[in-house]
Design a protein around this motif. Structure first.
Motif: not given
Length: 553
Positions: A431, A433, A465, A467, A512, A516, A522, A525-526
């Motif tokens: 991500s 971030s 993924y 994060t 966040f 988004h 979304k 998820k992050e």
């Protein structure tokens, strides 16, 4: 060992609603004693983490916390089965031969570290997959699949194959064994011996034969050429860093002494090895000595060697000056060496001769010296940590290495380089971030700390993924930009920890959601949350009205 499989139902404030475990219910009326109390009164866990390890009844256990989708609250699962599995996995990871364990149908249940590295895999991605999905093999050509079919051992099959992840040819000798538990066929074991393992075994046999032939007086000898780092391994586009690389390349083929200056973890030994590999001495030894790690009383013996009979218990032993003859000697953190030893080294570098400890015969030596220091040369001279005459002898060329905090643009480059290197080509996404946090962190441990951070992230992330939740908390906690600048407004006179944490959580969620466009799915998820988990926190902080108002705008 007692086996636990405890399910605990919690409300939104982490108070116990119910405990489900038969033998615990019957023992001392567990439910009656803990219902309504905090989970922390029952077991010591970190409620801010999704999972972890702790002690329960003096036994190590694993706990997992998940959102309760039926109610506003949480479910905690406690077991020690995972611990037992990890115990055996750690043992298998110590072996230098490859190990694969499959179920009876050929689906991979475990791959040890040696197999992961030798076959260019990422075991997090291959575990659970069928053998034929990972390797270009068929039931007829796969040793383990043939074992599963016949339910008999198949031994010492030489094979050359490729994995579907790296496409790099792998040559090995494989053996397959069926696994039976109480006469029930449950799976298979594949043992993989790579060429490197076989070469090492041959070398050990050679050493043993020499030892026997020489009556036990085996002298140390290198049978395998060491592989050193080269300039291709120095990654970065920072101007100062590139200038240092170019300087090192220009002086590599000279015989000049080199002093490398850089903080701990900046890659001083990588520079030293790269210089050696590009020098005219590259076919001879590169010997490195960490001056800070050797007790002062042993330094002379390690450097010069010892002569038998010179003092009680001594033997004829070569020093690193003898081993580095015709090659390169790297003295890491030379500023940690005592002034007495420095004076003796100065004579060696001036006259190119030395004597062993207790010896009477001078020995000639031809070495190129590369030194390093984690303190500035000016400070070393001013503080008297290094003799001025030795300093000017070793400081023909000074190569400074900038710390990582001064190479902000290189952080993402190094991060991606380490991701590809550690994951053996497996695809990981990160991500934005996470990169922002890494780029604003000060990196006191420099590149070494970044490498360890990447290793940590790959190990704990889910679904390939990465994060924020996969970054060590120490980085987030001490990240000046992320914590002080972005959340400085959270600091107040309120000293209640729960209130401070609530404000922090609310601030993060709003950030966040805004990023988004207030899309909850979304943002969740992050943040590494389920949608329901984020919705619970939105309701907890009364943010739904804010979200609806922003969506209308």
């Amino acid at each position: 060992m007692e086996i636990y499989n405890i399910i605990i139902i919690l409300d939104s404030n982490y108070r116990i609603i119910d405990i489900s475990q038969p033998h615990l219910d019957a023992e001392n009326n567990i439910n009656a004693r803990f219902i309504g109390k905090s989970i922390l009164s029952f077991i010591d866990i970190d409620i801010n983490l999704k999972s972890g390890n702790t002690m329960f009844n003096n036994l190590p256990v694993k706990y997992v916390i998940i959102d309760n989708l039926n109610n506003n609250g949480f479910i905690v699962h406690i077991s020690n089965a995972a611990y037992q599995n990890n115990y055996y996995k750690e043992i298998l990871d110590l072996l230098n031969i490859g190990i694969h364990i499959t179920d009876r149908s050929g689906y991979i249940k475990f791959t040890n570290r040696a197999a992961e590295k030798g076959e260019f895999l990422n075991r997090r991605l291959t575990t659970g997959k069928h053998i034929t999905d990972v390797y270009s093999l068929t039931p007829e050509t796969s040793c383990i699949l043939r074992t599963l079919k016949s339910r008999k051992p198949i031994l010492n099959i030489y094979d050359t194959f490729v994995s579907n992840y790296s496409k790099q040819p792998i040559s090995s000798i494989n053996s397959g064994y069926p696994i039976f538990i109480e006469n029930i066929f449950v799976g298979g074991l594949s043992i993989v011996r790579f060429n490197e393992y076989l070469q090492r075994a041959c070398n050990e046999l050679t050493l043993l034969n020499d030892f026997v032939k020489k009556g036990g007086n085996l002298t140390q000898k290198s049978y395998n050429k060491k592989i050193y780092y080269s300039f291709d391994d120095l990654v970065g586009n920072d101007e100062k860093f590139v200038n240092s690389i170019n300087l090192a390349k220009r002086i590599a083929k000279t015989e000049s002494s080199v002093l490398i200056y850089g903080e701990t973890g900046t890659g001083k030994e990588l520079f030293a090895q790269s210089i050696h590999r590009a020098s005219n001495r590259r076919d001879n030894e590169f010997i490195a000595l960490n001056c800070a790690a050797i007790p002062e009383g042993l330094v002379e013996g390690i450097l010069f060697g010892t002569e038998k009979g010179s003092f009680t218990g001594s033997t004829n032993k070569s020093g690193i000056l003898e081993k580095a003859n015709k090659g390169t000697l790297f003295l890491d953190e030379i500023n940690s060496m005592s002034l007495n030893v420095q004076s003796k080294l100065l004579r060696v570098f001036q006259e190119k001769k030395y004597m062993k400890v207790g010896g009477t015969k001078e020995i000639s030596c031809d070495i190129r010296l590369i030194s390093s220091t984690n303190e500035s040369p000016e400070y070393m001279l001013r503080s008297g940590k290094i003799r001025s005459d030795l300093y000017y002898r070793i400081n023909t060329i000074t190569i400074p290495i900038p710390p990582l905090r001064e190479r902000k643009d290189d952080i993402s480059i190094l991060y991606n380089f380490f991701i590809n290197k550690i994951s053996y080509g497996s695809k990981f996404k990160t991500s934005d971030s996470v990169i922002k946090i890494l780029e604003s962190y000060d990196w006191p441990g420099n590149i070494r700390e970044l490498l360890h951070t990447v290793e940590y992230a790959i190990s704990v992330c889910e679904d390939s993924y990465i994060t924020i939740r996969d970054i060590p908390q120490s980085i987030i906690k001490y990240n000046n930009s992320y914590e002080n600048d972005k959340h400085g407004s959270l600091l107040s006179d309120d000293t209640n920890l729960n209130n401070i944490m609530d404000k922090y959580e609310k601030h993060i969620i709003l950030d966040f959601l805004k990023k988004h466009n207030y899309n909850i799915t979304k943002a969740a998820k992050e943040l590494g949350l389920h949608r329901q988990g984020l919705q619970y926190r939105i309701k907890k902080h009364n943010l739904m009205e804010v979200i609806e108002r922003k969506k209308v705008k």
